[in-house]
Design an enzyme around this catalytic site. Sequence first.
Site, PDB file in Angstrom:
ATOM      1  N   LYS A  46       0.835  -1.205   0.000  1.00 18.01           N
ATOM      2  CA  LYS A  46       0.000   0.000   0.000  1.00 18.01           C
ATOM      3  C   LYS A  46       0.866   1.250   0.000  1.00 18.01           C
ATOM      4  CE  LYS A  46      -2.226   2.710   3.309  1.00 18.01           C
ATOM      5  NZ  LYS A  46      -3.211   3.105   4.337  1.00 18.01           N
ATOM      6  N   ASP A  73      -3.761   4.248  -1.912  1.00 15.49           N
ATOM      7  CA  ASP A  73      -4.824   4.621  -0.966  1.00 15.49           C
ATOM      8  C   ASP A  73      -4.807   6.134  -0.728  1.00 15.49           C
ATOM      9  OD1 ASP A  73      -6.838   4.448   0.901  1.00 15.49           O
ATOM     10  OD2 ASP A  73      -5.532   3.755   2.525  1.00 15.49           O
ATOM     11  N   LYS A  75      -7.678   8.075  -1.099  1.00 16.58           N
ATOM     12  CA  LYS A  75      -9.023   8.450  -0.610  1.00 16.58           C
ATOM     13  C   LYS A  75      -9.519   9.763  -1.215  1.00 16.58           C
ATOM     14  CE  LYS A  75      -8.678   5.992   3.820  1.00 16.58           C
ATOM     15  NZ  LYS A  75      -7.244   5.623   3.935  1.00 16.58           N
ATOM     16  N   ASP A  78     -13.638  14.824  -3.946  1.00 17.11           N
ATOM     17  CA  ASP A  78     -13.636  16.106  -4.651  1.00 17.11           C
ATOM     18  C   ASP A  78     -14.789  16.096  -5.662  1.00 17.11           C
ATOM     19  OD1 ASP A  78     -12.714  18.604  -5.761  1.00 17.11           O
ATOM     20  OD2 ASP A  78     -10.705  18.090  -5.071  1.00 17.11           O
ATOM     21  N   THR A 137     -12.946   4.395   9.991  1.00 15.88           N
ATOM     22  CA  THR A 137     -13.077   3.636  11.242  1.00 15.88           C
ATOM     23  C   THR A 137     -12.524   4.404  12.437  1.00 15.88           C
ATOM     24  OG1 THR A 137     -11.045   2.506  10.666  1.00 15.88           O
ATOM     25  CG2 THR A 137     -13.081   1.327  10.244  1.00 15.88           C
ATOM     26  N   ARG A 229       2.010  -2.226  10.982  1.00 13.66           N
ATOM     27  CA  ARG A 229       3.034  -2.510  11.984  1.00 13.66           C
ATOM     28  C   ARG A 229       3.294  -3.978  12.303  1.00 13.66           C
ATOM     29  NH1 ARG A 229       0.281   2.137  15.361  1.00 13.66           N
ATOM     30  NH2 ARG A 229      -1.389   1.263  14.073  1.00 13.66           N
TER      31      ARG A 229
HETATM   32  O1  C5P Z   1      -0.123  -0.657  11.521  1.00 11.01           O
HETATM   33  P1  C5P Z   1      -1.531  -1.053  11.214  1.00 11.01           P
HETATM   34  O2  C5P Z   1      -1.695  -2.500  10.812  1.00 11.01           O
HETATM   35  O3  C5P Z   1      -2.490  -0.633  12.304  1.00 11.01           O
HETATM   36  O4  C5P Z   1      -1.863  -0.189   9.900  1.00 11.01           O
HETATM   37  C1  C5P Z   1      -3.069  -0.306   9.215  1.00 11.01           C
HETATM   38  C2  C5P Z   1      -2.996   0.385   7.893  1.00 11.01           C
HETATM   39  O5  C5P Z   1      -4.321   0.434   7.396  1.00 11.01           O
HETATM   40  C3  C5P Z   1      -2.478   1.824   7.923  1.00 11.01           C
HETATM   41  O6  C5P Z   1      -1.811   2.066   6.684  1.00 11.01           O
HETATM   42  C4  C5P Z   1      -3.729   2.650   8.013  1.00 11.01           C
HETATM   43  O7  C5P Z   1      -3.595   3.917   7.399  1.00 11.01           O
HETATM   44  C5  C5P Z   1      -4.709   1.791   7.209  1.00 11.01           C
HETATM   45  N1  C5P Z   1      -6.112   2.014   7.526  1.00 11.01           N
HETATM   46  C6  C5P Z   1      -6.651   1.878   8.800  1.00 11.01           C
HETATM   47  N2  C5P Z   1      -7.976   2.129   9.009  1.00 11.01           N
HETATM   48  C7  C5P Z   1      -8.758   2.489   7.989  1.00 11.01           C
HETATM   49  C8  C5P Z   1      -8.227   2.589   6.700  1.00 11.01           C
HETATM   50  C9  C5P Z   1      -6.892   2.340   6.505  1.00 11.01           C
HETATM   51  O8  C5P Z   1      -5.945   1.520   9.743  1.00 11.01           O
HETATM   52  N3  C5P Z   1     -10.035   2.696   8.182  1.00 11.01           N
END
Ligand code: C5P
Length: 249
Positions: A46, A73, A75, A78, A137, A229
Amino acid sequence: MNRENLIQHLRNLPANRRVITALDVPGQTQALELAGSLGTDGGFVKVGLELFSAAGPDVVRSLREMDRNIFLDLKYHDIPNTVASAAKMAAAMGASLCTMHASAGRGAMEAAAKALATAPVPEGAVRPALLAVTVLTSLSEEEITEVRPSSDNLNDSVGRLAALAWDCGCDGMVCSAADLPVLRKAVGDEPLVITPGIRMAGAATDDQHRVTTPRMAVDLGADFLVVGRPITKANDPAAALVAIANDME
Ligand code: C5P
């Protein structure tokens, strides 16, 4: 490629290509290094707002040269003409998935879906799937009411926006596993769904409030998982990715 065939094509990817590693780093050098450390199993990555703001289309092209599929991603939110033009650029870069906010409205979603249907793509690529973000979320009920007072509760908004996105020609949605039951009830099994907030059983949840294991997310109807992570901060990112892909199956 039409919507049905594109969704099928993406769903048929092996589990290790349905784990999308979020390259949440501030520059191209770090991104390519991280992608390299994932090994051959890290086939889908991503590129989000941070990395794209720092490194732009070049990083997308470089990752494609490493045989990576790209989830771009950004998003979009516009007016229809601007969103459609941006979606065409995602296609020109060879992205496999791109995102927009469903709350940009019917006009913008229809324009983006229409633009992608005929957008030129690099040789060997297929057009990106267009995914709608229903309700971020990270938003609490209180914050949602602050920006959009209405009698809709969170579940109603997720279901209504997902159904609108599907009706407008989007190929799928991004949502947390917690929202999957409501979303699948609203739109059925056909749309492609991508789910973040994934953690192996017993692992640290970091700043995510509602997390699920890979297996649980798939059982609830997720097609792709976005993982940051748990892979990128692991001592062995390639092994962490394989463990997640194995848990999915
Ligand atoms: O580190 P972690 O697994 O929490 O990261 C989740 C990834 O998913 C990040 O790149 C975050 O921006 C993305 N994301 C999220 N919640 C969303 C949409 C995307 O955590 N609703």
